[in-house]
Design an enzyme around this catalytic site. Structure first.
Site, mmCIF file in Angstrom:
data_model
loop_
_atom_site.group_PDB
_atom_site.id
_atom_site.type_symbol
_atom_site.label_atom_id
_atom_site.label_comp_id
_atom_site.label_asym_id
_atom_site.label_seq_id
_atom_site.Cartn_x
_atom_site.Cartn_y
_atom_site.Cartn_z
ATOM 1 N N ASP A 34 1.039 -1.067 -0.063
ATOM 2 C CA ASP A 34 0.201 0.109 0.390
ATOM 3 C C ASP A 34 0.755 1.318 -0.009
ATOM 4 O O ASP A 34 2.334 0.806 0.432
ATOM 5 C CB ASP A 34 -0.658 -0.145 1.485
ATOM 6 C CG ASP A 34 -1.400 1.126 1.345
ATOM 7 O OD1 ASP A 34 -2.427 2.025 0.344
ATOM 8 O OD2 ASP A 34 -1.649 1.733 2.441
ATOM 9 N N SER A 35 0.157 2.345 -0.425
ATOM 10 C CA SER A 35 1.265 4.154 0.020
ATOM 11 C C SER A 35 1.212 4.139 1.490
ATOM 12 O O SER A 35 2.764 4.847 1.193
ATOM 13 C CB SER A 35 0.224 4.490 -0.144
ATOM 14 O OG SER A 35 -1.025 4.883 0.452
ATOM 15 N N TYR A 66 -0.598 8.994 -2.113
ATOM 16 C CA TYR A 66 -0.693 8.496 -3.156
ATOM 17 C C TYR A 66 -1.952 9.776 -4.071
ATOM 18 O O TYR A 66 -1.605 10.263 -4.720
ATOM 19 C CB TYR A 66 -0.870 6.898 -3.212
ATOM 20 C CG TYR A 66 0.311 6.486 -3.434
ATOM 21 C CD1 TYR A 66 1.249 6.449 -3.430
ATOM 22 C CD2 TYR A 66 0.388 4.748 -4.161
ATOM 23 C CE1 TYR A 66 2.676 6.076 -2.924
ATOM 24 C CE2 TYR A 66 0.591 4.242 -3.649
ATOM 25 C CZ TYR A 66 2.523 4.257 -3.356
ATOM 26 O OH TYR A 66 3.845 3.838 -3.328
ATOM 27 N N CYS A 97 -4.418 -1.083 -1.813
ATOM 28 C CA CYS A 97 -4.964 0.157 -1.971
ATOM 29 C C CYS A 97 -5.598 0.595 -3.325
ATOM 30 O O CYS A 97 -4.945 -0.284 -4.327
ATOM 31 C CB CYS A 97 -3.017 0.606 -2.680
ATOM 32 S SG CYS A 97 -2.732 2.442 -2.899
ATOM 33 N N ASN A 98 -6.787 1.084 -3.146
ATOM 34 C CA ASN A 98 -7.640 1.104 -3.813
ATOM 35 C C ASN A 98 -6.959 2.504 -5.429
ATOM 36 O O ASN A 98 -6.919 1.979 -6.771
ATOM 37 C CB ASN A 98 -8.404 1.959 -3.664
ATOM 38 C CG ASN A 98 -9.694 1.457 -2.957
ATOM 39 O OD1 ASN A 98 -10.329 0.522 -3.258
ATOM 40 N ND2 ASN A 98 -9.636 0.874 -1.119
ATOM 41 N N CYS A 208 -10.863 3.481 0.151
ATOM 42 C CA CYS A 208 -9.149 4.088 0.744
ATOM 43 C C CYS A 208 -9.179 3.047 1.551
ATOM 44 O O CYS A 208 -9.927 3.083 2.562
ATOM 45 C CB CYS A 208 -9.542 5.047 0.943
ATOM 46 S SG CYS A 208 -7.252 5.508 1.581
ATOM 47 N N THR A 209 -7.908 1.627 1.875
ATOM 48 C CA THR A 209 -8.053 1.470 2.529
ATOM 49 C C THR A 209 -7.539 1.447 3.843
ATOM 50 O O THR A 209 -6.907 1.108 5.087
ATOM 51 C CB THR A 209 -6.918 -0.126 2.324
ATOM 52 O OG1 THR A 209 -5.328 0.938 1.786
ATOM 53 C CG2 THR A 209 -7.403 -0.707 1.214
ATOM 54 N N HIS A 210 -7.187 3.011 3.989
ATOM 55 C CA HIS A 210 -6.709 3.489 5.176
ATOM 56 C C HIS A 210 -8.046 4.111 6.496
ATOM 57 O O HIS A 210 -8.037 4.262 7.372
ATOM 58 C CB HIS A 210 -6.239 5.578 5.017
ATOM 59 C CG HIS A 210 -4.387 4.756 4.764
ATOM 60 N ND1 HIS A 210 -4.038 4.704 3.438
ATOM 61 C CD2 HIS A 210 -3.589 5.633 5.276
ATOM 62 C CE1 HIS A 210 -3.063 4.646 3.456
ATOM 63 N NE2 HIS A 210 -2.494 5.441 4.347
#
Ligand code: DGL
Length: 285
Positions: A34-35, A66, A97-98, A208-210
């Protein structure tokens, strides 16, 4: 329980761990990236589903977020991380990460044809299917929302629900700094969600994975009746299916610890520690 070792991008000896793609076997690790910290929400789902696998997680925190970079830059960063994990002998790549998936999944699959490459996309499908005729709000990065991939997905479901989209880049920065609750974050979320306080959606897609790290704060602001959806579980299930299809699923029994190696492009050891803390504390929905 799991084993953690930390490797920093600036000091690992690539030759010491190079195994080469020809040599990947069922016991090779799964590469997840991921970012930054967000992909940990996907990693946790993967470990829940497949505790008998080994994992290498790479967070590119030095280059996060990102979502504020050009698609070209995100593509280059994504290809560079994927190359590292491939060289480390990963038997599959999970793009947790989308944003990176939106801009690079096709080129990644063209580049790494010998191993499965799994991406993540906003969980719009389950949200719409469970709320037909309702109002769905998709929260994601600007890049994800503007890329063709998401727009194709949205076109597919537009006739079944009212879909609104909202970029929430600030959340990524809070999470990268280890903040998942508190007044400042709450004020930021209340501010961006203010147009939806009157027009409360039935569901919010965390694209968003965050964002799953701040799910409680989102609920606190918008109300508990709103259902949240994220793509972590679906991505873990797709990874499981792909590994089976490629005959690459681990044959180890599930007993004992899961081995996870955390890597971060940021040389500050605090970042790697934060990844481990996020992994420990995150409870999968
Ligand atoms: N976690 C990422 C995603 O799923 C990207 C966040 C960012 O770096 O902007 O989109």
């Amino acid at each position: 329980m799991y084993y953690v070792s930390c490797i920093y991008e600036n000091n690992y000896d690539i030759n010491a761990i190079f195994r080469g793609s020809e040599m990947v076997t069922e016991s090779s690790p799964i590469g997840v990236f991921d970012s930054g910290m967000g992909g940990i929400t996907v990693l946790k789902q993967l470990v829940n589903l497949m505790p008998n696998e080994k994992y290498i997680f790479y967070g590119d925190s030095a280059n996060a977020p990102y979502g504020k970079k050009s698609s070209d830059t995100v593509r280059k960063l994504t290809m560079s991380t994927a190359a590292k994990l491939y060289e480390m002998g990963c038997k599959c790549l999970v793009v947790a990460c989308n944003t990176a998936t939106s801009v690079a999944i096709n080129v990644l699959r063209d580049t790494y044809r010998d191993i499965p490459v799994i991406g993540i996309e906003p969980a719009l499908k389950p949200a719409v299917l469970a709320n037909e005729g309702g109002h769905i709000l998709v929260l994601a990065t600007n890049t994800t929302l503007h890329e063709e991939k998401f727009n194709t997905l949205m076109n597919r479901y537009e006739s079944k629900a009212r879909i609104s989209t909202l970029a929430a880049p600030g959340i990524v920065e809070f999470v990268e700094n280890g903040i998942t609750c508190g007044t400042q974050l709450e004020e930021y979320i209340a501010d961006i969600l203010s147009p939806y306080q009157e027009d409360v959606p039935n569901a919010i897609v965390l694209g968003c994975t965050h964002f799953p790290f701040v799910a409680d704060t989102i609920k606190k602001v918008i109300g508990n009746q709103v259902t949240l959806y994220d793509g972590g579980k679906g991505t873990a299930a797709s990874t499981h299916n792909k590994l089976d299809e490629y005959l690459l699923s681990s044959r180890e029994p599930s007993a004992g610890d899961t081995e996870i190696t955390f890597c971060n492009s940021d040389p500050d050891p605090a970042k790697t520690l934060l990844m481990k803390q996020f992994f420990d504390s995150y409870v999968c929905p």
